[in-house]
Design a protein around this motif. Structure first.
Motif, short mmCIF file in Angstrom:
data_model
loop_
_atom_site.label_atom_id
_atom_site.label_comp_id
_atom_site.label_asym_id
_atom_site.label_seq_id
_atom_site.Cartn_x
_atom_site.Cartn_y
_atom_site.Cartn_z
N ARG A 1 0.82 -1.21 0.00
CA ARG A 1 0.00 0.00 0.00
C ARG A 1 0.86 1.26 0.00
O ARG A 1 0.66 2.17 -0.82
N MET A 2 1.83 1.32 0.90
CA MET A 2 2.64 2.54 1.00
C MET A 2 3.61 2.67 -0.17
O MET A 2 4.00 3.79 -0.53
N ALA A 3 3.97 1.55 -0.79
CA ALA A 3 4.81 1.64 -1.98
C ALA A 3 4.08 2.32 -3.13
O ALA A 3 4.71 2.87 -4.04
N GLY A 4 2.76 2.30 -3.10
CA GLY A 4 2.00 2.95 -4.15
C GLY A 4 1.42 4.30 -3.77
O GLY A 4 0.67 4.90 -4.55
N ALA A 5 1.79 4.80 -2.59
CA ALA A 5 1.11 5.99 -2.07
C ALA A 5 1.66 7.30 -2.60
O ALA A 5 0.92 8.26 -2.79
N TYR A 6 2.96 7.41 -2.81
CA TYR A 6 3.57 8.70 -3.19
C TYR A 6 4.49 8.47 -4.39
O TYR A 6 5.67 8.16 -4.23
N HIS A 7 3.94 8.64 -5.58
CA HIS A 7 4.76 8.55 -6.78
C HIS A 7 4.95 9.92 -7.40
O HIS A 7 6.07 10.31 -7.71
N VAL A 8 3.86 10.65 -7.58
CA VAL A 8 3.93 12.00 -8.14
C VAL A 8 3.18 12.92 -7.18
O VAL A 8 2.08 12.60 -6.73
N THR A 9 3.78 14.06 -6.86
CA THR A 9 3.14 15.06 -6.01
C THR A 9 3.17 16.42 -6.71
O THR A 9 3.84 16.57 -7.74
N LYS A 10 2.48 17.39 -6.14
CA LYS A 10 2.50 18.76 -6.66
C LYS A 10 3.41 19.61 -5.78
O LYS A 10 3.22 19.64 -4.55
N HIS A 11 4.37 20.26 -6.38
CA HIS A 11 5.32 21.06 -5.61
C HIS A 11 4.59 22.10 -4.78
O HIS A 11 3.67 22.77 -5.26
N ASP B 1 4.31 19.15 -11.19
CA ASP B 1 4.56 17.77 -10.78
C ASP B 1 5.98 17.60 -10.27
O ASP B 1 6.93 18.15 -10.84
N THR B 2 6.11 16.84 -9.19
CA THR B 2 7.42 16.47 -8.68
C THR B 2 7.30 15.07 -8.09
O THR B 2 6.23 14.44 -8.17
N THR B 3 8.36 14.57 -7.52
CA THR B 3 8.36 13.26 -6.87
C THR B 3 9.06 13.40 -5.53
O THR B 3 9.85 14.33 -5.32
N PRO B 4 8.81 12.48 -4.60
CA PRO B 4 9.54 12.53 -3.33
C PRO B 4 11.06 12.48 -3.52
O PRO B 4 11.79 13.18 -2.81
N GLU B 5 11.52 11.69 -4.48
CA GLU B 5 12.97 11.60 -4.70
C GLU B 5 13.54 12.93 -5.17
O GLU B 5 14.57 13.40 -4.67
N GLU B 6 12.88 13.55 -6.13
CA GLU B 6 13.33 14.84 -6.63
C GLU B 6 13.28 15.88 -5.51
O GLU B 6 14.21 16.68 -5.35
N ALA B 7 12.20 15.88 -4.75
CA ALA B 7 12.07 16.84 -3.65
C ALA B 7 13.17 16.66 -2.62
O ALA B 7 13.74 17.64 -2.12
N PHE B 8 13.50 15.41 -2.29
CA PHE B 8 14.53 15.16 -1.28
C PHE B 8 15.90 15.62 -1.78
O PHE B 8 16.65 16.27 -1.04
#
Length: 330
Positions: free
Chosen positions: A81-91, A97-104
């Protein structure tokens, strides 16, 4: 510019924009508490006569990193479930569009460029104890040269549906996966002194405080050193939902909305332990705690609890963070 008058001794600022927007705030009873602060966008400035040098911090929570490789296969039933929870987010600022990896990566690079005195990672940096994600994140952090400090959130160590109590599972996955994030410090409680200000990290990711954590914070308060308290789950503030659960009077099994979807035991029927209540009382009454920083809620907010300011961070999965400057007050 928006200003919010205080109502009695409790002030609550609700911020709906996704980040803070020019909100100057000064704690009531300032001469009693010695605390003054202001907020402009996502920059928090804290002023204290007990601080001798300016301290620059970056405070980050809830990146929800996840990565999967062959090592994850035995745990797939617990992480799906959590593996599918955060793939694309809004900055949080641009709306793109961004991703947790890019944001980190951008967050750590910004901390490096700003030459912060400390990067505080306030939990749920990981969506579950993903071996690949932890290795990736610690590699980025270590290569950056930024001094970073971490405390767990409720997702960092949680494999959903895995047998065992929360205390047992927390220790298991800290020991098996998360220890590289702690620089040899006690994962449940430690402090670091930065230019005369003591950053105190307490793991309250099970919503409760253990006796040894209470004893630890009491010693820090008794030291008289200016303290900044870092935890994942915010302290209860009147008017807030039960998610502000550390010290919330309604925190118990009847108000636990998420235990089934998170596949864990519900909160205790009887609510908080006396130890947790004592911790709450000690913290909000401590004259040398300059501020509390927390995450967990995914939305920025400010509460002032009997003169003590508490800042909840924006979602780092969407690029959010706080720049925190602690300034000597003359």
């Amino acid at each position: 510019m928006y200003s919010y008058p205080f109502l009695g001794k409790i002030a609550t600022v609700f911020l709906f924009s996704g980040f803070l927007s020019s909100v100057p705030v000064e704690a009531e009873n300032r001469h009693d508490t010695g605390r003054t602060f202001s907020v402009d966008d996502n920059v928090v400035k804290i002023y204290s006569p007990d601080v001798k040098d300016t301290v620059y911090l970056m405070v980050v929570s809830d990146t929800h990193l996840w990565m999967s490789d062959s090592r994850e296969e035995p745990y797939r039933q617990y992480s799906q479930r959590m593996a599918g929870a955060y793939h694309v987010t809004k900055h949080f600022k641009t709306g793109k569009d961004t991703t947790p990896e890019e944001a980190f990566e951008q967050t750590v690079e910004r901390a490096r460029q700003q030459r912060v005195d400390a990067l505080a990672l306030m939990g749920d940096i990981f969506s579950y104890p993903s071996e690949a994600a932890i290795e990736w994140a610690t590699g980025i952090l270590n290569r950056s040269g930024v001094p970073f400090y971490y405390t767990c959130g409720n997702h960092d160590w949680h494999y959903e549906g895995m047998e065992g109590s929360e205390e047992e599972l927390r220790w298991t996955w800290i020991g098996n996966r998360l220890l590289p994030m702690f620089h040899g410090e006690d994962p449940l409680k430690y402090y670091v002194d930065v230019k005369g200000v003591r950053l105190v990290f307490i793991d309250n990711s099970i919503y409760e405080i253990l006796p040894e954590q209470l004893s630890f914070i009491q010693k820090q308060i008794q030291s008289g050193v200016p303290l900044v308290l870092m935890m994942h789950i915010p302290l209860y503030a009147p008017g807030r939902s039960v998610d502000f659960g550390c010290g919330h009077p309604d925190w118990n099994s009847s108000t636990d909305p998420s235990y089934q979807i998170e596949r864990r035991a519900p909160w205790p029927k009887e609510g908080h332990t006396r130890t947790t209540w004592k911790f709450y009382e000690e913290v909000i009454q401590a004259p040398n705690i300059l501020a509390v920083f927390a995450g967990h809620i995914h939305s920025p907010s400010i509460d002032v609890i009997k003169g003590l300011p508490q800042f909840v961070t924006p979602l780092n999965a969407a690029g959010g963070f706080y720049d925190v400057v602690i300034i000597p007050e003359k």
